[in-house]
Motif scaffolding. Structure first.
Motif, PDB file in Angstrom:
ATOM      1  N   GLY A   2       1.076  -1.055  -0.033  1.00  0.00           N
ATOM      2  CA  GLY A   2      -0.226  -0.020  -0.112  1.00  0.00           C
ATOM      3  C   GLY A   2       0.702   1.203  -0.084  1.00  0.00           C
ATOM      4  O   GLY A   2       0.207   2.309   0.323  1.00  0.00           O
ATOM      5  N   VAL A   3       2.295   1.324  -0.114  1.00  0.00           N
ATOM      6  CA  VAL A   3       3.157   2.292  -0.168  1.00  0.00           C
ATOM      7  C   VAL A   3       3.747   2.270  -1.419  1.00  0.00           C
ATOM      8  O   VAL A   3       4.236   1.650  -1.985  1.00  0.00           O
ATOM      9  N   LEU A   4       3.656   3.580  -2.081  1.00  0.00           N
ATOM     10  CA  LEU A   4       4.275   3.994  -3.578  1.00  0.00           C
ATOM     11  C   LEU A   4       5.839   4.478  -2.943  1.00  0.00           C
ATOM     12  O   LEU A   4       5.556   5.640  -2.272  1.00  0.00           O
ATOM     13  N   TYR A   5       6.676   3.762  -3.454  1.00  0.00           N
ATOM     14  CA  TYR A   5       8.259   4.312  -3.078  1.00  0.00           C
ATOM     15  C   TYR A   5       8.778   4.792  -4.515  1.00  0.00           C
ATOM     16  O   TYR A   5       8.881   4.185  -5.507  1.00  0.00           O
ATOM     17  N   ILE A   6       9.255   6.249  -4.286  1.00  0.00           N
ATOM     18  CA  ILE A   6       9.564   7.060  -5.637  1.00  0.00           C
ATOM     19  C   ILE A   6      11.088   7.615  -5.243  1.00  0.00           C
ATOM     20  O   ILE A   6      11.426   7.967  -4.071  1.00  0.00           O
ATOM     21  N   GLN A   7      11.896   7.250  -6.016  1.00  0.00           N
ATOM     22  CA  GLN A   7      13.311   7.784  -5.929  1.00  0.00           C
ATOM     23  C   GLN A   7      13.598   8.450  -7.235  1.00  0.00           C
ATOM     24  O   GLN A   7      13.577   8.249  -8.330  1.00  0.00           O
ATOM     25  N   ILE A   8      14.071   9.843  -7.125  1.00  0.00           N
ATOM     26  CA  ILE A   8      14.086  10.796  -8.105  1.00  0.00           C
ATOM     27  C   ILE A   8      15.860  11.403  -7.979  1.00  0.00           C
ATOM     28  O   ILE A   8      15.931  12.043  -7.031  1.00  0.00           O
ATOM     29  N   PRO A   9      16.606  11.133  -8.995  1.00  0.00           N
ATOM     30  CA  PRO A   9      17.948  11.766  -8.954  1.00  0.00           C
ATOM     31  C   PRO A   9      17.881  13.181  -8.932  1.00  0.00           C
ATOM     32  O   PRO A   9      16.950  13.723  -9.628  1.00  0.00           O
ATOM     33  N   LEU A  10      18.640  13.683  -8.227  1.00  0.00           N
ATOM     34  CA  LEU A  10      18.888  15.315  -8.008  1.00  0.00           C
ATOM     35  C   LEU A  10      19.688  15.718  -9.238  1.00  0.00           C
ATOM     36  O   LEU A  10      20.972  15.086  -9.483  1.00  0.00           O
ATOM     37  N   GLN A  11      19.485  16.936  -9.509  1.00  0.00           N
ATOM     38  CA  GLN A  11      20.316  17.278 -10.743  1.00  0.00           C
ATOM     39  C   GLN A  11      21.421  17.883  -9.857  1.00  0.00           C
ATOM     40  O   GLN A  11      21.294  18.783  -9.053  1.00  0.00           O
ATOM     41  N   ARG A  12      22.813  18.134 -10.642  1.00  0.00           N
ATOM     42  CA  ARG A  12      23.806  18.747  -9.787  1.00  0.00           C
ATOM     43  C   ARG A  12      23.645  20.260  -9.979  1.00  0.00           C
ATOM     44  O   ARG A  12      23.271  20.820 -11.134  1.00  0.00           O
ATOM     45  N   GLU A  13      23.716  20.764  -9.184  1.00  0.00           N
ATOM     46  CA  GLU A  13      23.513  22.399  -9.143  1.00  0.00           C
ATOM     47  C   GLU A  13      25.215  22.821  -9.323  1.00  0.00           C
ATOM     48  O   GLU A  13      26.006  22.956  -8.797  1.00  0.00           O
ATOM     49  N   GLU A  14      25.239  23.380 -10.847  1.00  0.00           N
ATOM     50  CA  GLU A  14      26.779  23.855 -11.138  1.00  0.00           C
ATOM     51  C   GLU A  14      26.371  25.518 -10.881  1.00  0.00           C
ATOM     52  O   GLU A  14      25.451  26.150 -11.238  1.00  0.00           O
ATOM     53  N   ARG A  15      27.596  25.843 -10.148  1.00  0.00           N
ATOM     54  CA  ARG A  15      27.414  27.400 -10.098  1.00  0.00           C
ATOM     55  C   ARG A  15      28.725  28.195 -10.758  1.00  0.00           C
ATOM     56  O   ARG A  15      29.803  27.379 -10.809  1.00  0.00           O
ATOM     57  N   THR A  16      28.539  29.013 -11.186  1.00  0.00           N
ATOM     58  CA  THR A  16      29.593  30.010 -11.993  1.00  0.00           C
ATOM     59  C   THR A  16      29.963  31.002 -11.357  1.00  0.00           C
ATOM     60  O   THR A  16      29.004  31.650 -10.810  1.00  0.00           O
ATOM     61  N   VAL A  17      31.361  31.090 -10.889  1.00  0.00           N
ATOM     62  CA  VAL A  17      31.902  32.406 -10.082  1.00  0.00           C
ATOM     63  C   VAL A  17      32.742  33.284 -11.377  1.00  0.00           C
ATOM     64  O   VAL A  17      33.705  32.556 -11.886  1.00  0.00           O
ATOM     65  N   GLU A  18      32.367  34.305 -11.310  1.00  0.00           N
ATOM     66  CA  GLU A  18      33.210  35.270 -12.127  1.00  0.00           C
ATOM     67  C   GLU A  18      34.389  35.611 -11.169  1.00  0.00           C
ATOM     68  O   GLU A  18      34.137  36.139  -9.921  1.00  0.00           O
ATOM     69  N   ILE A  19      35.349  35.729 -12.072  1.00  0.00           N
ATOM     70  CA  ILE A  19      36.520  36.228 -11.419  1.00  0.00           C
ATOM     71  C   ILE A  19      36.854  37.651 -12.054  1.00  0.00           C
ATOM     72  O   ILE A  19      37.171  37.796 -13.087  1.00  0.00           O
ATOM     73  N   GLU A  20      37.048  38.572 -10.952  1.00  0.00           N
ATOM     74  CA  GLU A  20      37.656  39.827 -11.486  1.00  0.00           C
ATOM     75  C   GLU A  20      38.812  39.994 -11.278  1.00  0.00           C
ATOM     76  O   GLU A  20      39.851  39.366 -10.669  1.00  0.00           O
ATOM     77  N   GLY A  21      39.308  40.585 -12.424  1.00  0.00           N
ATOM     78  CA  GLY A  21      40.800  41.082 -12.756  1.00  0.00           C
ATOM     79  C   GLY A  21      40.977  42.395 -12.484  1.00  0.00           C
ATOM     80  O   GLY A  21      40.114  43.221 -12.472  1.00  0.00           O
ATOM     81  N   GLU A  22      42.238  42.644 -12.217  1.00  0.00           N
ATOM     82  CA  GLU A  22      42.912  43.842 -12.118  1.00  0.00           C
ATOM     83  C   GLU A  22      43.046  44.613 -13.433  1.00  0.00           C
ATOM     84  O   GLU A  22      43.301  44.077 -14.536  1.00  0.00           O
ATOM     85  N   ASP A  23      42.487  45.944 -13.439  1.00  0.00           N
ATOM     86  CA  ASP A  23      42.712  46.796 -15.108  1.00  0.00           C
ATOM     87  C   ASP A  23      43.795  47.537 -14.694  1.00  0.00           C
ATOM     88  O   ASP A  23      44.271  48.092 -13.965  1.00  0.00           O
TER      89      ASP A  23
END
Length: 133
Positions: free
Chosen positions: A112-133
């Motif tokens: 009487g119980v439905l079991y579900i497994q859903i893979p998580l999406q990998r959260e990719e993060r982009t970090v901007e690198i500031e340079g000297e001018d």
């Protein structure tokens, strides 16, 4: 709401299939938990056959639809005094807490119980690198 009006309103709502949502808006009941890579759901649907349930994953939403059928042969000669169990179609939308993958979803049904497994999406993060001018 007066007592005289209530039976008439319930009759109207039952004809439109709305009493299940009013009496128990959280049907079927769901437990949801998460690990580092997977979202788990346990959904209680006693008396529902697995072939009478469908799952649809749309973006960050899971839709559960099904029907709980009444066993007609056991009630033909009986008059109900009380009927508290729900029979008929049901539907529930679940907002998922994280982004999930559409591939690799697993579902099983036991006691009487439905079991579900859903893979998580990998959260990719982009970090901007500031340079000297």
């Amino acid at each position: 709401m007066s007592f005289a009006i209530r039976p008439r309103m319930l009759f109207i709502l039952e004809r439109k299939g709305l009493t299940q949502e009013l009496e128990n808006p959280q049907f079927p009941p769901i437990d949801m938990y998460i690990s580092k890579e997977t979202l788990y759901l346990e959904i209680e649907i006693p008396g529902v056959e697995p072939q009478d349930v469908s799952l649809t994953l749309q973006g960050s939403h899971l839709i559960i639809e099904g029907i709980k059928r009444e066993k007609e042969e056991s009630h033909k000669s009986l008059s109900f005094i009380r009927m508290e169990r729900f029979f008929g179609p049901f539907q529930r939308y679940i907002d998922l807490p994280r982004s999930v993958k559409n591939q690799g979803v697993k579902a099983s049904y036991k006691k009487g119980v439905l079991y579900i497994q859903i893979p998580l999406q990998r959260e990719e993060r982009t970090v901007e690198i500031e340079g000297e001018d």
